[in-house]
Design a protein around this motif. Sequence first.
Motif, PDB file in Angstrom:
ATOM      1  N   GLU A  89      46.217  42.504  55.525  1.00  0.00           N
ATOM      2  CA  GLU A  89      46.113  41.212  56.196  1.00  0.00           C
ATOM      3  C   GLU A  89      46.051  40.045  55.206  1.00  0.00           C
ATOM      4  OE1 GLU A  89      42.691  41.585  58.581  1.00  0.00           O
ATOM      5  OE2 GLU A  89      43.558  43.115  59.927  1.00  0.00           O
ATOM      6  N   GLN A  90      45.149  40.136  54.224  1.00  0.00           N
ATOM      7  CA  GLN A  90      44.932  39.001  53.326  1.00  0.00           C
ATOM      8  C   GLN A  90      45.892  38.998  52.130  1.00  0.00           C
ATOM      9  OE1 GLN A  90      40.857  38.276  52.276  1.00  0.00           O
ATOM     10  NE2 GLN A  90      40.071  39.153  54.196  1.00  0.00           N
ATOM     11  N   LEU A  91      46.400  40.155  51.737  1.00  0.00           N
ATOM     12  CA  LEU A  91      47.353  40.234  50.632  1.00  0.00           C
ATOM     13  C   LEU A  91      48.672  40.763  51.165  1.00  0.00           C
ATOM     14  CD1 LEU A  91      45.031  41.692  47.836  1.00  0.00           C
ATOM     15  CD2 LEU A  91      45.669  39.318  48.216  1.00  0.00           C
ATOM     16  N   SER A  92      49.200  40.035  52.115  1.00  0.00           N
ATOM     17  CA  SER A  92      50.452  40.428  52.753  1.00  0.00           C
ATOM     18  C   SER A  92      51.623  40.201  51.807  1.00  0.00           C
ATOM     19  CB  SER A  92      50.642  39.638  54.039  1.00  0.00           C
ATOM     20  OG  SER A  92      50.679  38.254  53.755  1.00  0.00           O
ATOM     21  N   GLU A 111      53.287  23.169  38.925  1.00  0.00           N
ATOM     22  CA  GLU A 111      52.497  21.976  39.161  1.00  0.00           C
ATOM     23  C   GLU A 111      51.008  22.339  39.190  1.00  0.00           C
ATOM     24  OE1 GLU A 111      53.475  18.934  39.256  1.00  0.00           O
ATOM     25  OE2 GLU A 111      55.600  19.421  39.043  1.00  0.00           O
ATOM     26  N   PRO A 112      50.157  21.461  38.723  1.00  0.00           N
ATOM     27  CA  PRO A 112      48.719  21.759  38.774  1.00  0.00           C
ATOM     28  C   PRO A 112      48.241  21.894  40.200  1.00  0.00           C
ATOM     29  CG  PRO A 112      49.192  19.964  37.256  1.00  0.00           C
ATOM     30  CD  PRO A 112      50.452  20.216  38.017  1.00  0.00           C
ATOM     31  N   THR A 113      47.448  22.891  40.436  1.00  0.00           N
ATOM     32  CA  THR A 113      46.845  23.111  41.750  1.00  0.00           C
ATOM     33  C   THR A 113      45.351  23.261  41.570  1.00  0.00           C
ATOM     34  OG1 THR A 113      47.161  25.492  41.563  1.00  0.00           O
ATOM     35  CG2 THR A 113      48.923  24.267  42.619  1.00  0.00           C
ATOM     36  N   GLU A 114      44.657  23.321  42.702  1.00  0.00           N
ATOM     37  CA  GLU A 114      43.210  23.419  42.617  1.00  0.00           C
ATOM     38  C   GLU A 114      42.760  24.783  42.113  1.00  0.00           C
ATOM     39  OE1 GLU A 114      41.523  22.445  46.343  1.00  0.00           O
ATOM     40  OE2 GLU A 114      42.155  20.343  46.274  1.00  0.00           O
ATOM     41  N   ARG A 115      43.501  25.834  42.489  1.00  0.00           N
ATOM     42  CA  ARG A 115      43.107  27.171  42.088  1.00  0.00           C
ATOM     43  C   ARG A 115      44.315  27.891  41.514  1.00  0.00           C
ATOM     44  NH1 ARG A 115      39.680  30.706  45.895  1.00  0.00           N
ATOM     45  NH2 ARG A 115      39.200  31.549  43.824  1.00  0.00           N
ATOM     46  N   PRO A 116      44.095  28.879  40.654  1.00  0.00           N
ATOM     47  CA  PRO A 116      45.220  29.625  40.080  1.00  0.00           C
ATOM     48  C   PRO A 116      45.901  30.494  41.116  1.00  0.00           C
ATOM     49  CG  PRO A 116      43.135  30.575  39.389  1.00  0.00           C
ATOM     50  CD  PRO A 116      42.805  29.300  40.096  1.00  0.00           C
ATOM     51  N   ALA A 117      47.069  31.023  40.732  1.00  0.00           N
ATOM     52  CA  ALA A 117      47.880  31.793  41.685  1.00  0.00           C
ATOM     53  C   ALA A 117      47.221  33.102  42.085  1.00  0.00           C
ATOM     54  CB  ALA A 117      49.255  32.067  41.066  1.00  0.00           C
ATOM     55  N   PHE A 118      46.383  33.654  41.250  1.00  0.00           N
ATOM     56  CA  PHE A 118      45.752  34.933  41.576  1.00  0.00           C
ATOM     57  C   PHE A 118      44.506  34.758  42.437  1.00  0.00           C
ATOM     58  CE2 PHE A 118      44.166  33.578  37.389  1.00  0.00           C
ATOM     59  CZ  PHE A 118      42.809  33.482  37.641  1.00  0.00           C
ATOM     60  N   ALA A 119      44.244  33.566  42.937  1.00  0.00           N
ATOM     61  CA  ALA A 119      43.031  33.303  43.711  1.00  0.00           C
ATOM     62  C   ALA A 119      42.892  34.199  44.945  1.00  0.00           C
ATOM     63  CB  ALA A 119      42.986  31.828  44.105  1.00  0.00           C
ATOM     64  N   PRO A 120      43.982  34.519  45.729  1.00  0.00           N
ATOM     65  CA  PRO A 120      43.789  35.396  46.900  1.00  0.00           C
ATOM     66  C   PRO A 120      43.232  36.767  46.531  1.00  0.00           C
ATOM     67  CG  PRO A 120      45.881  34.241  47.048  1.00  0.00           C
ATOM     68  CD  PRO A 120      45.348  33.946  45.697  1.00  0.00           C
ATOM     69  N   VAL A 121      43.717  37.347  45.425  1.00  0.00           N
ATOM     70  CA  VAL A 121      43.206  38.656  45.014  1.00  0.00           C
ATOM     71  C   VAL A 121      41.747  38.537  44.608  1.00  0.00           C
ATOM     72  CG1 VAL A 121      43.513  40.549  43.372  1.00  0.00           C
ATOM     73  CG2 VAL A 121      45.511  39.367  44.302  1.00  0.00           C
ATOM     74  N   LEU A 122      41.428  37.484  43.895  1.00  0.00           N
ATOM     75  CA  LEU A 122      40.043  37.302  43.460  1.00  0.00           C
ATOM     76  C   LEU A 122      39.119  37.103  44.667  1.00  0.00           C
ATOM     77  CD1 LEU A 122      38.110  37.049  41.066  1.00  0.00           C
ATOM     78  CD2 LEU A 122      38.624  34.594  41.000  1.00  0.00           C
ATOM     79  N   GLU A 171      51.872  51.690  46.346  1.00  0.00           N
ATOM     80  CA  GLU A 171      53.275  51.265  46.474  1.00  0.00           C
ATOM     81  C   GLU A 171      53.789  50.648  45.176  1.00  0.00           C
ATOM     82  OE1 GLU A 171      53.831  48.767  49.822  1.00  0.00           O
ATOM     83  OE2 GLU A 171      52.637  50.015  51.180  1.00  0.00           O
ATOM     84  N   GLN A 172      53.650  51.438  44.097  1.00  0.00           N
ATOM     85  CA  GLN A 172      54.143  51.036  42.777  1.00  0.00           C
ATOM     86  C   GLN A 172      53.543  49.693  42.339  1.00  0.00           C
ATOM     87  OE1 GLN A 172      58.408  51.125  42.934  1.00  0.00           O
ATOM     88  NE2 GLN A 172      58.512  53.357  43.079  1.00  0.00           N
ATOM     89  N   GLN A 173      52.244  49.672  42.428  1.00  0.00           N
ATOM     90  CA  GLN A 173      51.469  48.519  41.953  1.00  0.00           C
ATOM     91  C   GLN A 173      51.899  47.235  42.661  1.00  0.00           C
ATOM     92  OE1 GLN A 173      51.490  48.357  37.666  1.00  0.00           O
ATOM     93  NE2 GLN A 173      51.412  50.581  37.461  1.00  0.00           N
ATOM     94  N   ARG A 174      51.985  47.320  43.976  1.00  0.00           N
ATOM     95  CA  ARG A 174      52.448  46.183  44.786  1.00  0.00           C
ATOM     96  C   ARG A 174      51.578  44.943  44.581  1.00  0.00           C
ATOM     97  NH1 ARG A 174      51.381  44.067  49.996  1.00  0.00           N
ATOM     98  NH2 ARG A 174      49.567  45.408  50.127  1.00  0.00           N
ATOM     99  N   VAL A 175      50.279  45.142  44.448  1.00  0.00           N
ATOM    100  CA  VAL A 175      49.367  44.014  44.296  1.00  0.00           C
ATOM    101  C   VAL A 175      49.077  43.729  42.825  1.00  0.00           C
ATOM    102  CG1 VAL A 175      47.077  43.134  44.887  1.00  0.00           C
ATOM    103  CG2 VAL A 175      48.330  44.551  46.520  1.00  0.00           C
ATOM    104  N   LEU A 176      49.001  44.776  42.012  1.00  0.00           N
ATOM    105  CA  LEU A 176      48.554  44.597  40.629  1.00  0.00           C
ATOM    106  C   LEU A 176      49.553  43.799  39.800  1.00  0.00           C
ATOM    107  CD1 LEU A 176      46.474  45.139  38.444  1.00  0.00           C
ATOM    108  CD2 LEU A 176      47.614  47.326  37.985  1.00  0.00           C
ATOM    109  N   LEU A 177      50.842  44.086  39.915  1.00  0.00           N
ATOM    110  CA  LEU A 177      51.830  43.410  39.069  1.00  0.00           C
ATOM    111  C   LEU A 177      51.873  41.903  39.304  1.00  0.00           C
ATOM    112  CD1 LEU A 177      54.823  45.934  39.024  1.00  0.00           C
ATOM    113  CD2 LEU A 177      53.156  45.436  37.225  1.00  0.00           C
ATOM    114  N   PRO A 178      51.931  41.424  40.545  1.00  0.00           N
ATOM    115  CA  PRO A 178      51.867  39.964  40.726  1.00  0.00           C
ATOM    116  C   PRO A 178      50.561  39.362  40.207  1.00  0.00           C
ATOM    117  CG  PRO A 178      52.665  41.019  42.712  1.00  0.00           C
ATOM    118  CD  PRO A 178      52.188  42.117  41.832  1.00  0.00           C
ATOM    119  N   THR A 179      49.467  40.108  40.365  1.00  0.00           N
ATOM    120  CA  THR A 179      48.183  39.594  39.878  1.00  0.00           C
ATOM    121  C   THR A 179      48.188  39.464  38.359  1.00  0.00           C
ATOM    122  OG1 THR A 179      47.111  40.693  41.739  1.00  0.00           O
ATOM    123  CG2 THR A 179      45.709  39.939  39.930  1.00  0.00           C
TER     124      THR A 179
END
Length: 752
Positions: A89-92, A111-122, A171-179
């Motif tokens: 659900e949260q890491l679709s 572009e600068p954002t408030e939080r880094p891209a890996f924030a959903p995993v964290l 699923e071949q590191q579906r979440v880990l590689l983007p993180t």
Amino acid sequence: MESNQRAPKKLIIRPLRREPKLPQEFYQESWTHLARALDQVFSPSSRRPLSYEEHYRRVEDLCLHHLAKQLYADLQREVDGYLERVFREQLSDPVLAAMLHVAQGSAQAVEPTERPAFAPVLDVWRAFCERFRDIQAIFLYLDRTYAAESPQVPSLWEMALELFAKHMLAEQQRVLLPTLGAVLLEIELDRKGKQRGDCSDLRAILREMFAPLGFYRTHFEPLFFQQTRAFYVAKGTEFVTQGTLSDYLAYFEHSTQAEAERCRLHLEPSTEKPLFAILHDVLGRHCVSVMMDRGLESLLDAVSLTDLRRLYVLLRSIDELWRLVPRYSDYIRVRGTQIVNDRARDHEMIERLLALLDRAEQTEREAFQADVRFHNAAQTAFEAALNTRQPTPAERLARSFHDLLRVSSTSIPEPDIRRKIGKLLELFRYLSGKDSFLAFYKKYLAQRLLFDLTASTACEQYVVELLRAECGAVYVNHLVNMLKDMDLSQDLLQEYRMGPGSGSSRLPSFTCKVITQAYWNSSESFLLQVPPGLESQQRSFHRFYHARFSGRRLIWEPSLSSAELRVQFANGEKVLHVTLSQAVVLLLFNERDAWTLAELQQQTGIADSAELERILDSLSSSQCPVLIRERGAEAASSGPVTAPARYRFNADLQTSRRRLRLLDIALLERPPEQVPSGPVASPDRQHQIDAAIVRLLKKQKSLSHADLVQQLGAELCFGPSVSDVKQRVESLLQREYIGRDERDPNLYHYVS
């Protein structure tokens, strides 16, 4: 009488007829309550206050009734199911795709954002950790008994980490590689000074998430080291192609500090050593040599202490200081050699060498952290540079002592004079031809003492004591005796003035210095017709001296004499401090205003026309033209005279000074005394060559002439020429210290 006491009853315990059994619904009922509690933990929206004690007792009862294994398996299944729902659900896929797109994009385009891209995993990780703390509180008894007592069963926290890692790697590191990509992007942005968001998120995902899950060493570090190497290879190539050494050193220092700070804040301590190994190898060893070739000399010329300190720290960190030491030595040697061989600026040689020495000392002290290797290299380089053009450096150094100790430096406080003497003595230590320096120093010391030019007798003594400490008492023997002659002459003059034959008050004031010829440089004397008044004073002192000392010979040296004349000019009376020969010439102008060169030569008795011309040049120089040259042509007895034919007294001399030192001008006009300037500068060197030849032959018994010349160059601190060696060999052969081989005339033997 009948007893009222009865015997005690006997207590009998009988086993139960039927063993008690748990109700069939006991586990299912207990698990239903625990599952409901888990749902409350996993669902924050429907979460109600939990009775931790009630659930803890249920877990305890289940464990006491040997149902811990089933309970552990059911708990593991529930946690696994929860993580599966959360990751779905949260890491679709759209969330991971956006994260992967950012991670694969260019760091400049983000572009600068408030939080880094890996924030959903964290966020998922933090929520899971928070909920699992409640689970640990409920199932604490299970964790402390069943899991702790069973070696093959992981603790509840270890079980949770394994489940979370499983879903990260699914699923071949579906979440880990983007993180990982997002984390590496954040580090790259940080290196480029464009970090986004809160830096605590980076620390949390690396130390609080990747490290417990085991991803830090197995997945993150290899990619991180690969990225680090690629990043600094690109930066190193950029500096090598178009950067300056100063910018490169500043960037290396900044990178070192930034990586150290990154290790302290975000990374594991074990990462620091391999990280700095990459930084030192890629940005240090592969670049520093090229960058030093490009700008090291300019840094040393400008005494850029900050950059040189950075260079020293860089090379020390990569254990390659051996690159800098010889280059620093070559720089000192080349700059020193350029100064010594710059004939157009010989008058500035010592000041420039002292400035170079001061820069070197400051660089070694403040930039190279007083490393003795650099000090020793600089000493060797200074010695090589200073001795490339002997005896000129020795003469200029002696002249610097002369300028410092003469009357013109009386405005300098004595402590400053002593400090400058110490600096000059540092250069003296690098001289190999110290005998040449002594010859020149004696000449200038004689001028100061005989012409009353010395500013401080205490400073003169101080220099002699320093030279004695450096070279021994024999080296300064003549200097000590010259100063002693001055003291004895002062006492002798006072005794003469107290005597009856010192002359009348109408005669000019007379001062005489009696020196021992053996200790003073021999000067080229010439005949001079002194005025009658002065001649009578000489005869009077001559009689006094021979009455005082019998068996001694007194020789008057006009070239070493000085006088003071009071001269009336149009703007008032002036006092001229002149040599005796200048005084004799000027006194002739009391008789008439103009004289020809031939007439002056006849009146003064100076037979050497060149000497007389030098005297007249000093009196008619542009600095103080007491005489005026009138152009003309006249033939002298020795041939045509090209100098001015007539000299006229300049009564209109314009100057604000009352005392005029024409003596200084005369000393400059006088040609330098013939101080030996070849390889053998004094008899002392002849003795050194003789001793070295005898020493080598005594050690080796026999030597050919070629081998003897070669070994003498290494044996002596100065390089004797082939002709000097041949001359000293002939002298030793005549005195039978060595012998020539009967068959080979070029072979010498030691004569015992």
